[in-house]
Scaffold this motif. Structure first.
Motif, PDB file in Angstrom:
ATOM      1  N   VAL A 251       0.845  -1.187   0.000  1.00  0.00           N
ATOM      2  CA  VAL A 251       0.000   0.000   0.000  1.00  0.00           C
ATOM      3  C   VAL A 251       0.888   1.246   0.000  1.00  0.00           C
ATOM      4  O   VAL A 251       1.690   1.433   0.911  1.00  0.00           O
ATOM      5  N   GLY A 252       0.714   2.077  -1.017  1.00  0.00           N
ATOM      6  CA  GLY A 252       1.468   3.324  -1.094  1.00  0.00           C
ATOM      7  C   GLY A 252       0.834   4.408  -0.240  1.00  0.00           C
ATOM      8  O   GLY A 252      -0.383   4.458  -0.061  1.00  0.00           O
ATOM      9  N   ALA A 253       1.701   5.275   0.297  1.00  0.00           N
ATOM     10  CA  ALA A 253       1.268   6.452   1.059  1.00  0.00           C
ATOM     11  C   ALA A 253       2.203   7.589   0.662  1.00  0.00           C
ATOM     12  O   ALA A 253       3.220   7.821   1.298  1.00  0.00           O
ATOM     13  N   LEU A 254       1.869   8.265  -0.414  1.00  0.00           N
ATOM     14  CA  LEU A 254       2.794   9.224  -1.013  1.00  0.00           C
ATOM     15  C   LEU A 254       3.017  10.479  -0.187  1.00  0.00           C
ATOM     16  O   LEU A 254       3.989  11.188  -0.372  1.00  0.00           O
ATOM     17  N   GLY A 255       2.162  10.764   0.778  1.00  0.00           N
ATOM     18  CA  GLY A 255       2.298  11.993   1.550  1.00  0.00           C
ATOM     19  C   GLY A 255       2.983  11.835   2.892  1.00  0.00           C
ATOM     20  O   GLY A 255       3.136  12.792   3.630  1.00  0.00           O
ATOM     21  N   ILE A 256       3.414  10.630   3.210  1.00  0.00           N
ATOM     22  CA  ILE A 256       4.011  10.399   4.522  1.00  0.00           C
ATOM     23  C   ILE A 256       5.386  11.060   4.599  1.00  0.00           C
ATOM     24  O   ILE A 256       6.125  11.090   3.633  1.00  0.00           O
ATOM     25  N   ASP A 257       5.695  11.630   5.748  1.00  0.00           N
ATOM     26  CA  ASP A 257       6.994  12.257   5.961  1.00  0.00           C
ATOM     27  C   ASP A 257       7.959  11.234   6.555  1.00  0.00           C
ATOM     28  O   ASP A 257       7.625  10.544   7.509  1.00  0.00           O
TER      29      ASP A 257
END
Length: 172
Positions: free
Chosen positions: A90-96
């Motif tokens: 699962v991608g989470a492109l906004g995670i820091d």
């Protein structure tokens, strides 16, 4: 007069058991064997959720919530699963990570208790707003991961999650 063979069909509407308006339910969608996998990107839902429906079992629903519950991370912006359904990505492109919005891919394994998080795959080259994890694709032996704002695609060994190849513009 138009002629043809009559086609019998049925339409089945799938809605999340906890869905509401504005949650972007159904983006993206993947079909793996008898599973339909989709997401809700988290508008007001605390970071998004992934939904897995068993099409052969009366649409039995599995819900995987965002590990961080951060609405800005866009958990579920990309999803894929191995053909044997053992591993879910699962991608989470906004995670820091080390920099703002560099992105990650959450790696889940199927256990007796359902899908459990076993690894968080950070970008090998984290850059601000890169959006690593925007594109996730599983092949027989590799996990392919692309970013939103870079021209780089990474190929990882599916089992070890070690980098096997890096492709993109400006790479020598």
């Amino acid at each position: 007069d138009a002629q043809g063979i009559p086609i019998e069909s049925s339409v089945q509407v799938i809605t999340a058991s906890d869905s509401g308006v504005g949650y972007f339910f159904g983006d993206p969608v993947k079909i793996i064997d008898n599973y339909l996998i989709t997401a809700s990107l988290g508008q007001g839902r605390g970071g998004g959720q992934v939904y897995i429906y068993d099409l052969d079992n009366d649409l039995a629903e599995i819900i995987i919530p965002s590990p961080t519950r951060d609405a800005s991370q866009r958990f579920g912006c990309s999803i894929d699963m191995t053909e044997d359904k053992q591993f879910l990505f699962v991608g989470a492109l906004g995670i820091d990570t080390d920099v703002s919005a560099s992105g990650v891919v959450y790696c889940y394994s199927l256990t007796d208790d359902g899908y459990e998080l076993y690894h968080v795959l950070d970008s090998p080259w984290p850059t601000q707003d890169a959006g690593f994890g925007r594109y996730v694709e599983v092949t027989d032996t590799q996990l392919i991961v692309g970013s939103l704002n870079t021209s780089i695609v990474f190929a990882f060994d599916l089992l070890t999650l070690q980098i096997e190849d890096v492709m993109g513009l400006g790479l020598s």
